[in-house]
Design an enzyme around this catalytic site. Structure first.
Site, PDB file in Angstrom:
ATOM      1  N   HIS A   9       9.525  25.028  71.069  1.00 33.43           N
ATOM      2  CA  HIS A   9       9.656  24.173  72.246  1.00 33.43           C
ATOM      3  C   HIS A   9       9.173  24.880  73.522  1.00 33.43           C
ATOM      4  CE1 HIS A   9      12.326  21.773  69.679  1.00 33.43           C
ATOM      5  NE2 HIS A   9      12.343  20.831  70.605  1.00 33.43           N
ATOM      6  N   CYS A  13      10.879  30.073  70.086  1.00 35.15           N
ATOM      7  CA  CYS A  13      11.182  28.673  69.792  1.00 35.15           C
ATOM      8  C   CYS A  13       9.929  27.885  70.117  1.00 35.15           C
ATOM      9  CB  CYS A  13      12.362  28.191  70.632  1.00 35.15           C
ATOM     10  SG  CYS A  13      12.677  26.407  70.473  1.00 35.15           S
ATOM     11  N   CYS A  18       9.804  25.797  63.142  1.00 32.92           N
ATOM     12  CA  CYS A  18      11.127  25.917  63.758  1.00 32.92           C
ATOM     13  C   CYS A  18      11.608  27.349  63.565  1.00 32.92           C
ATOM     14  CB  CYS A  18      12.098  24.937  63.112  1.00 32.92           C
ATOM     15  SG  CYS A  18      13.813  25.141  63.646  1.00 32.92           S
ATOM     16  N   GLU A  55      13.659  18.232  75.151  1.00 35.67           N
ATOM     17  CA  GLU A  55      13.671  17.024  74.337  1.00 35.67           C
ATOM     18  C   GLU A  55      13.817  15.756  75.182  1.00 35.67           C
ATOM     19  OE1 GLU A  55      13.376  16.193  71.015  1.00 35.67           O
ATOM     20  OE2 GLU A  55      12.674  18.231  70.647  1.00 35.67           O
ATOM     21  N   ASP A  70       9.875  20.270  62.478  1.00 38.28           N
ATOM     22  CA  ASP A  70      10.681  20.954  63.483  1.00 38.28           C
ATOM     23  C   ASP A  70      11.889  20.076  63.778  1.00 38.28           C
ATOM     24  OD1 ASP A  70      11.305  22.941  65.483  1.00 38.28           O
ATOM     25  OD2 ASP A  70      10.581  21.557  67.008  1.00 38.28           O
ATOM     26  N   SER A  71      12.791  20.586  64.602  1.00 35.28           N
ATOM     27  CA  SER A  71      13.961  19.800  64.992  1.00 35.28           C
ATOM     28  C   SER A  71      13.588  18.673  65.944  1.00 35.28           C
ATOM     29  CB  SER A  71      15.000  20.709  65.657  1.00 35.28           C
ATOM     30  OG  SER A  71      14.459  21.306  66.832  1.00 35.28           O
TER      31      SER A  71
END
Length: 265
Positions: free
Chosen positions: A186, A184, A73, A152, A10-11
């Site tokens: 996240h 997403c 992602c 993040e 993932d990012s």
């Protein structure tokens, strides 16, 4: 038995929601995880950039012995994954299609909301995929560019994050949706805040959960499933491993081992 690990990328910390599901549903499987934290967020990146990032990361995960790869992602899954899959001789799955399918099955009214990064929403990939499963469905989307940077840096319970969530979800609620897709990986970090905003009548679809269900079936079909634990999950990032561990531990707790920094360039 195949004791090689599952590669997940993932990012940033978002894909740890997939790792959490693997630990729960496939406890014998070992994960090698890569978070591209030096280049997060992916939402504003071009398709060409995402293609290059994905190639680099998949090569790294293959080099770590991965038997199966999950692109955890949505931005990558929505824009470049189908191209990347053609380039590598290894099973690769994204999170978008399992999430779209789950949303099409969960809705009672056919009115589905999707939260995602700017890149995911711009691609219209969720809308297209949901309508493949539910032709008469109506999909309402909300780009949420502030959320990934906030998550993040660990600002999960901040006033800024909660205010942004209200701003992003309000237009979807105004469309009388009965399902909301967390487009997403996240966003499950914010699940309690999201549920308080949507209320009980809106079902929340977490594509991470659905993706691991699909992956479990694929591993069995391909004869790649492990039958015994062969080691702990491993975590690598392109950016700051200390920050990644601090934020990721909020989701995985003691399951997040020491993280190492890897330069893919």
């Amino acid at each position: 038995m195949n004791s090689r690990p599952i590669g997940v990328y993932d990012s940033g910390v978002g894909g740890l929601t997939v790792v959490r599901e693997i630990s729960s549903k496939l406890p014998w499987e070992r994960v090698v995880y890569f978070g591209d934290t030096a280049r997060v967020p992916y939402g504003e990146k071009t398709a060409e950039e995402l293609l290059g990032f994905s190639r680099e990361i998949i090569k790294f995960l293959i080099g770590q012995g991965s038997k199966y790869i999950i692109a955890a992602c949505n931005t990558t899954s929505s824009q470049v994954l189908e191209y990347v899959k053609l380039e590598f001789d290894i099973p690769i799955i994204g999170v978008l299609r399992p999430g779209a399918y789950a949303a099409s099955k969960a809705t009672r009214t056919g009115r589905i909301g999707v939260m995602g990064t700017s890149g995911t929403i711009r691609s219209c990939a969720y809308e297209k995929a949901i309508k493949e499963y539910l032709a008469e469905g109506k999909v309402f989307s909300s780009a949420c560019p502030q959320l990934v940077p906030l998550i993040e840096k660990g600002a999960i319970n901040s006033e800024e994050t909660i205010r942004a969530l209200h701003d992003y979800i309000a237009p979807l609620m105004a469309e009388d949706i009965d399902v909301l897709v967390l487009g997403c990986t996240h966003y499950p970090y914010l699940i309690e805040h999201i549920k308080r905003i949507t209320g009980p009548r809106v079902e929340i679809v977490d594509p991470a959960r659905e993706t691991v269900t699909v992956a479990a079936a694929a591993l069995q079909e391909l004869g790649l499933q492990s039958r015994e634990k062969t080691g702990q999950h491993e975590f690598a990032v392109s950016g700051d491993p200390v920050l990644f561990t601090a934020v990721g531990s909020k989701l995985l707790g003691d399951n997040l081992a020491e993280t190492r920094r890897v330069d893919l360039s």
